[in-house]
Design an enzyme around this catalytic site. Structure first.
Site, mmCIF file in Angstrom:
data_model
loop_
_atom_site.group_PDB
_atom_site.id
_atom_site.type_symbol
_atom_site.label_atom_id
_atom_site.label_comp_id
_atom_site.label_asym_id
_atom_site.label_seq_id
_atom_site.Cartn_x
_atom_site.Cartn_y
_atom_site.Cartn_z
ATOM 1 N N SER A 176 0.794 -1.227 0.000
ATOM 2 C CA SER A 176 0.000 0.000 0.000
ATOM 3 C C SER A 176 0.828 1.280 0.000
ATOM 4 O O SER A 176 0.375 2.303 -0.495
ATOM 5 C CB SER A 176 -0.958 0.006 1.184
ATOM 6 O OG SER A 176 -0.265 -0.189 2.392
ATOM 7 N N HIS A 204 -5.311 -3.114 -3.012
ATOM 8 C CA HIS A 204 -4.922 -2.169 -4.066
ATOM 9 C C HIS A 204 -4.771 -2.819 -5.429
ATOM 10 O O HIS A 204 -4.354 -2.170 -6.384
ATOM 11 C CB HIS A 204 -3.614 -1.471 -3.675
ATOM 12 C CG HIS A 204 -3.715 -0.730 -2.382
ATOM 13 N ND1 HIS A 204 -4.204 0.560 -2.290
ATOM 14 C CD2 HIS A 204 -3.456 -1.117 -1.115
ATOM 15 C CE1 HIS A 204 -4.208 0.930 -1.026
ATOM 16 N NE2 HIS A 204 -3.752 -0.066 -0.288
ATOM 17 N N LYS A 236 -11.614 1.150 -1.982
ATOM 18 C CA LYS A 236 -10.573 1.694 -2.861
ATOM 19 C C LYS A 236 -11.091 1.719 -4.295
ATOM 20 O O LYS A 236 -11.962 2.514 -4.571
ATOM 21 C CB LYS A 236 -9.286 0.921 -2.640
ATOM 22 C CG LYS A 236 -8.697 1.398 -1.303
ATOM 23 C CD LYS A 236 -7.874 0.459 -0.539
ATOM 24 C CE LYS A 236 -7.527 1.098 0.804
ATOM 25 N NZ LYS A 236 -7.059 0.152 1.789
HETATM 26 C C1 LIG Z 1 -6.945 0.000 3.148
HETATM 27 C C2 LIG Z 1 -6.366 -1.327 3.432
HETATM 28 C C3 LIG Z 1 -6.985 -2.197 4.340
HETATM 29 C C4 LIG Z 1 -8.129 -1.777 5.201
HETATM 30 O O1 LIG Z 1 -9.310 -1.724 4.497
HETATM 31 P P1 LIG Z 1 -10.502 -0.818 5.073
HETATM 32 O O2 LIG Z 1 -11.700 -1.316 4.375
HETATM 33 O O3 LIG Z 1 -10.131 0.583 4.753
HETATM 34 O O4 LIG Z 1 -10.538 -1.075 6.548
HETATM 35 C C5 LIG Z 1 -6.473 -3.466 4.463
HETATM 36 N N1 LIG Z 1 -5.381 -3.858 3.774
HETATM 37 C C6 LIG Z 1 -4.743 -3.030 2.936
HETATM 38 C C7 LIG Z 1 -3.533 -3.523 2.196
HETATM 39 C C8 LIG Z 1 -5.214 -1.739 2.745
HETATM 40 O O5 LIG Z 1 -4.562 -0.903 1.936
#
Ligand SMILES: *Cc1c(COP(=O)(O)O)cnc(C)c1O
Length: 387
Positions: A176, A204, A236
């Site tokens: 990330s 992602h 995302k």
């Molecule tokens: C954003 C993210 C999460 C968390 O997801 P949310 O739905 O925002 O709680 C988990 N793992 C990764 C790699 C992320 O980038």
């Protein structure tokens, strides 16, 4: 009771203090932050679906049909037809027998790891894994073994030392804060040899990589035998909110029976599930969004390299510019903001000490002209720094 102020003061002095900004508009490239119009390069809305009229209309239809909230947990009376249909569509999308919705990705990672592992087991984590994977491992009480980023040989050496218990290797599909990919084919081979679970958190990768946006597992041509546990988040590229786990019938049933962050929480609003069904359709159908992203990524990398900026080895919409110190990253971010651009500084402990950075993220809703504005602003920064 110790006073809390000294620790806050220390953070301020070390340029690590975090401050929230107040958004007054949808999550668009052009947005309003703290009352000011800015051009943003820091959302995770990679495909530009968070403010898509069809997704918004589906949310509204969902609210008309189901109301504002789900009113209950999934196992009580909160599991709506909208949730159920979305789970079936996500299972088909990922090519797995079942999928299960969680309220957030953070909870999905905690819920899966804590349901599968206990004291006698071992979890192997890449050093750059997302905090939710690390925290899930801690919650499970399994032995924690971290290995250097993407170093499969180091992981193999650690796995060879395990005696007894189950093993699970957890990784981000796309990291990330760095934007690079996990070496999934090698990890899958290793896990098969060691009879370990491989769990990929593709927060992602979905929407961005693979055929029809099927993510990093599809990008590498791996199947569900190689990657038995697949996590996706919906906040995302999907542009909505929530998360899912996809896998075998037995995995999903185990989670329904035992996963505490699934069981003991209110289901997502059904309207959000309805909106996500529409964004899942758009995400698969509209290949031009991924094509636009590819163009933006290539254009950004060419331009930033020409400026002599310190990029990382990323082919994804996450394009960090290394600054080094937290102070430098913050200074760059503030200088860009004076030119009307929003690019957040990412500092320790989110990234390792000495690797503070600007995390530029690109979205299919950016135009090439907007990207040129960023490159011009970066060029001015560079000229001032070199002067
Ligand atoms: C954003 C993210 C999460 C968390 O997801 P949310 O739905 O925002 O709680 C988990 N793992 C990764 C790699 C992320 O980038």
């Amino acid at each position: 009771m110790r006073p809390l102020e000294p620790e806050l003061e220390r953070r301020r002095a070390e340029h690590l203090y975090r401050r929230r900004r107040v958004l007054g508009s949808p999550q668009n490239p052009r947005l309003q932050m703290d009352g000011q119009e800015l051009l943003s390069f820091c959302s995770n809305d990679y495909l530009g679906l968070a403010n898509h009229p069809e997704v918004i209309a589906a949310l509204q239809r969902g609210a008309d049909r189901y109301g504002a909230g789900s009113g209950s947990a999934h196992l009580v009376s909160g599991h709506s037809q909208a949730h159920h249909a979305l789970e079936e569509e996500l299972a088909a999308f990922t090519g797995r027998p079942r999928a299960l919705l969680y309220s957030t990705g953070y909870m999905a990672n905690q819920g899966v790891i804590a349901a599968l592992l206990g004291r006698d087991d071992t979890i192997y984590q890449d050093r750059l894994n997302h905090a939710s994977l690390i925290d899930g491992g801690l919650l499970s009480r399994a032995g924690l073994k971290r290995y250097p980023h993407n170093d499969t040989a180091a992981l193999a050496a650690r796995m060879a030392c395990q005696s007894g218990g189950d093993a699970l290797v957890a990784v981000d599909g796309v990291f990330s804060m760095d934007g690079d990919l996990a070496p999934l084919p090698e990890l899958a081979t290793l896990c098969e040899r060691q009879q370990a679970w491989l769990m990929v958190d593709d927060a992602h990768g979905f929407g961005v990589l693979g055929r029809g946006g099927r993510g990093s597992v599809d990008h590498f041509g791996l199947d569900r035998q190689s990657v038995p546990i697949l996590v996706g988040t919906l906040g995302k590229a999907f542009g909505t909110f929530g998360a899912f786990v996809a896998g075998s019938e037995a995995l999903i049933e185990t989670l329904i029976q035992q996963s505490r962050s699934y069981i003991y929480t209110t289901a997502l609003p059904p309207a959000v599930a309805e909106a996500t069904r529409t964004s899942l359709r758009l995400l698969q159908q509209e290949e031009w969004r991924r094509e636009q992203l590819r163009q933006l990524i290539a254009h950004f990398r060419a331009g930033a390299t020409q400026l002599g900026l310190n990029l990382m080895a990323s082919q994804t919409p996450i394009q960090p510019i290394l600054a080094g110190s937290a102070e430098q990253a913050l200074a760059w971010s503030q200088a860009l903001e004076r030119q009307g651009l929003l690019v957040t500084a990412i500092r320790p402990p989110t990234v390792p000490e000495g690797s503070a950075r600007l995390r530029v993220t690109l979205s299919a809703s950016h135009t090439l002209e907007q990207l040129d504005q960023l490159l011009e602003a970066l060029a001015r920064l560079k000229r001032e720094a070199d002067a």
